[in-house]
Design an enzyme around this catalytic site. Structure first.
Site, PDB file in Angstrom:
ATOM      1  N   ARG A   1      35.658  41.537 -64.735  1.00 43.79           N
ATOM      2  CA  ARG A   1      34.709  42.310 -64.631  1.00 43.79           C
ATOM      3  C   ARG A   1      34.368  43.740 -65.610  1.00 43.79           C
ATOM      4  NH1 ARG A   1      33.138  45.292 -60.989  1.00 43.79           N
ATOM      5  NH2 ARG A   1      31.067  44.881 -61.039  1.00 43.79           N
TER       6      ARG A   1
ATOM      7  N   GLY B   1      22.840  42.160 -52.858  1.00 43.86           N
ATOM      8  CA  GLY B   1      23.232  43.080 -54.218  1.00 43.86           C
ATOM      9  C   GLY B   1      23.372  44.511 -53.616  1.00 43.86           C
TER      10      GLY B   1
ATOM     11  N   GLY C   1      27.453  40.605 -49.850  1.00 43.84           N
ATOM     12  CA  GLY C   1      28.836  40.128 -50.283  1.00 43.84           C
ATOM     13  C   GLY C   1      29.639  41.116 -50.726  1.00 43.84           C
TER      14      GLY C   1
ATOM     15  N   CYS D   1      46.012  38.377 -74.646  1.00 41.54           N
ATOM     16  CA  CYS D   1      45.903  38.706 -76.121  1.00 41.54           C
ATOM     17  C   CYS D   1      44.441  39.023 -76.479  1.00 41.54           C
ATOM     18  CB  CYS D   1      46.526  37.363 -76.917  1.00 41.54           C
ATOM     19  SG  CYS D   1      48.130  37.280 -76.853  1.00 41.54           S
ATOM     20  N   GLU D   2      43.908  40.072 -76.191  1.00 38.06           N
ATOM     21  CA  GLU D   2      42.385  40.328 -76.312  1.00 38.06           C
ATOM     22  C   GLU D   2      42.469  41.954 -76.393  1.00 38.06           C
ATOM     23  OE1 GLU D   2      39.740  38.610 -76.736  1.00 38.06           O
ATOM     24  OE2 GLU D   2      40.444  36.625 -76.489  1.00 38.06           O
TER      25      GLU D   2
END
Length: 465
Positions: free
Chosen positions: A360, A274, A318, A391-392
Site C-alpha cells: 500500500r 469505505g 471492511g 529490489c525496488e
C-alpha cells in the site's frame, strides 16, 4: 517549495512531514492506531495477551498478528450502531475461513467479489443467503456458481452481466435477487485508485448519462431477476460524510424516478463502505455510532424531500473492522544513517518483509506508523524510514517515523493498521514467501493462515522437480 525528491531535500527542510511530531518518548504507543488490547509491558509489545517477542520466537517473522477480540468488537460496533441496516463485511479487505466464522457469529452479512472469496465463504459454511456478490467483470461461470450456491444478491455492474445472469436464471428456472451498482459522480477525497464513484472509472452505471436508469429498466424486464435496489460506493479511506450526502441525494433521486416512471418501489439501497481508519496521527476517523447517525439522517432527509418511502439500507465496512485489528511484526536486518542536504540525516531501517506483504505504501502512497516491539530504549528519537528487502527503491513500509536512536539489527518492529488489504494484496515478488496470519486472544496465539513454504512456491512451477 517542495523538492521533487521529497521534503527532506528542500531548502530549510523540516524534521519530517508537517503532521509528524517528534514524540517525547518514542517507546509510547498512540492508542488510536492500535487494536484495543495492544499495550507495552516494559518495552515489550503485547497484543491479545501475547508478547510479540514470544510470537516471533514461535512463529518467526514477518507475521501478521490479528487481534480477535478487537476484530469482533469492531464488527459488533457496526452491527449495533447500524441495527436497522444489513451490515456486510467487505471480504476483499481480508478474508480467511476463521474470519468468515467470526463474521457469522457476530451477526454480519458478507460481501465477496470473486470465485475465490466465495469459496472461502462456502468452506466456512456461511449462510449463502447472507452473501452479496460484487465485481465489475463476473464471468458466466462465476455467475452460475453464485446462483447455484444461493447467494442472496448479485450486484450487477454492466449490461453484459444483466444479459448473462438473465440467461443463467432462465436456464436454471430460478429467480436471482440483484442490485444495480451506480456511479453518482462524487469525487471522494481519497487516492485516485480507491475513489470509485466519479464518472471516469470502471465500476457501475452512470446516473448522469442515463445508463443507470436503463440498467434498472432492463433488469425489471428480465423474468428471472428480482430488483432489490441501487448500490453506491464512493471510495475507500473516507472520513467526511459530505461525499455520502451528495451520493445519497443523487442515488435517491434515481430511486424516486424509478418509482415514478416505472411504477416500481425498490425495497432496498446499499450505501457502500469505505469508512476510514487511523494509520497515523493525521487521521481522524468517525466511530460507527456517529456514522450511523449521520448517514441515517441524510437518507431520511432526502426521502422526505423526494416524497418516497425509505428503503431498507445496507453498508459494507471492511477496512474499518479488520484494519486496526491487525499489526505486522518484522525483524530488523540493517540500519543505515544517510546524510541528506541541509544537514538532515534520515535513518533507513531495513526489515525482513516489505512490499510483498504491504504494497500500500508503494501503490497508494499510504502512510503508516511503527514501534520497537521487544525492548524499551532511552535513546533520543531519530527520523527513520522503514524499508523492505526487495529490489525496488519504492519498497517502503513506513515512509516517516521517529524511532529510538539506538534502533539496531535484530530488534523487532511492529506496524499497526495492516489488517486491510495488506495480506489480500500480498505477493511473491522476488519469490518471497507470504507471511502467516496469527490470531491472538487471551494469551493464546494460533495460526489461521499458515506461512507459505518453498514447496508452495514451486508447486505451480511445472519445470520444478
Amino acid at each position: 517549495m517542495t523538492h521533487e525528491a521529497g521534503w527532506a531535500h528542500a531548502p530549510g527542510a523540516l524534521r519530517g512531514p508537517s503532521w509528524l511530531r517528534e514524540p517525547a518518548d518514542p517507546n509510547d504507543l498512540v492508542p488510536l492506531l492500535w487494536s484495543s488490547t495492544a499495550h507495552k509491558s516494559d518495552g515489550d509489545l503485547v497484543v491479545g495477551g501475547v508478547a510479540m517477542r514470544d510470537l516471533v520466537a514461535n512463529h518467526q517473522s514477518p507475521a501478521y498478528v490479528l487481534d480477535e477480540a478487537d476484530f469482533r468488537a469492531r464488527a459488533a460496533a457496526f452491527r449495533d450502531a447500524f441495527s436497522d441496516y444489513d451490515v456486510f463485511y467487505a471480504g476483499k479487505a481480508f478474508l480467511c475461513t476463521e474470519v468468515v466464522r467470526w463474521i457469522a457469529q457476530e451477526g454480519l452479512w458478507l460481501d465477496v467479489c470473486s470465485d475465490g472469496e466465495l469459496s472461502v465463504a462456502l468452506r466456512a459454511d456461511f449462510d449463502t443467503a447472507r452473501i452479496g456478490y460484487h465485481g465489475n467483470n463476473k464471468t458466466e461461470s462465476e455467475l452460475r456458481r453464485a446462483v447455484e450456491a444461493g447467494v442472496g444478491r448479485v450486484v450487477l455492474d454492466s449490461f453484459v452481466e444483466i444479459e448473462r445472469l438473465a440467461a443463467i436464471t432462465a436456464e436454471l428456472g430460478v429467480t436471482q435477487s440483484v442490485m444495480v451498482r451506480v456511479t453518482a459522480g462524487v469525487e471522494a477525497h481519497t487516492h485516485e485508485y480507491i475513489a470509485t464513484a466519479h464518472e471516469d472509472q470502471k465500476f457501475g452505471f452512470s446516473i448522469t448519462s442515463g445508463d443507470a436508469f436503463d440498467a434498472v429498466r432492463r433488469v425489471l424486464a428480465a423474468p428471472g431477476l428480482e430488483m432489490l435496489g441501487l448500490h453506491s460506493h464512493i471510495g475507500s479511506q473516507i472520513f467526511d460524510s459530505a461525499g455520502f450526502e451528495v451520493a445519497a441525494r443523487r442515488v435517491l433521486a434515481l430511486h424516486a424516478r424509478v418509482s415514478d416512471e416505472l411504477a416500481v418501489a425498490m425495497p432496498e439501497m446499499d450505501l457502500g463502505g469505505g469508512f476510514g481508519i487511523a494509520y497515523t496521527t493525521q487521521d481522524d476517523p468517525s466511530d460507527p455510532a456517529q456514522l450511523a447517525t449521520e448517514m441515517t439522517k441524510i437518507v431520511e432527509h432526502e426521502c422526505r424531500a423526494l416524497g418516497v418511502a425509505e428503503p431498507h439500507l445496507s453498508i459494507e465496512p471492511g477496512r474499518a473492522i479488520v484494519g486496526p485489528a491487525m499489526c505486522t511484526v518484522y525483524t530488523i536486518g540493517t540500519v543505515k544513517p544517510v546524510a541528506l542536504d541541509g544537514g538532515v540525516v534520515r535513518t533507513y531501517v531495513s526489515v525482513d518483509g516489505g512490499m510483498s506483504d504491504n504494497i500500500r505504501t508503494a501503490l497508494y502512497d499510504a502512510d503508516y506508523s511503527c514501534t520497537l516491539a521487544a525492548r524499551r530504549s532511552d535513546a533520543a528519537p531519530v527520523l527513520a524510514r522503514v524499508v523492505g528487502k526487495h529490489c525496488e527503491a519504492g519498497d517502503i513500509v513506513v515512509r516517516d517515523e521517529f524511532l529510538p536512536g539506538d534502533v539496531a539489527p535484530d530488534d523487532l518492529l511492529a506496524v499497526p493498521g495492516t489488517g486491510a488489504y495488506c495480506r489480500s494484496l500480498a505477493s511473491n515478488y522476488n519469490h518471497a514467501l507470504r507471511p502467516p496470519v496469527i490470531a491472538v486472544r487471551d494469551g493464546v496465539a494460533r495460526v489461521v493462515v499458515r506461512r507459505e513454504t518453498e514447496d508452495d512456491l514451486l508447486a505451480t512451477d511445472v519445470g520444478a522437480k
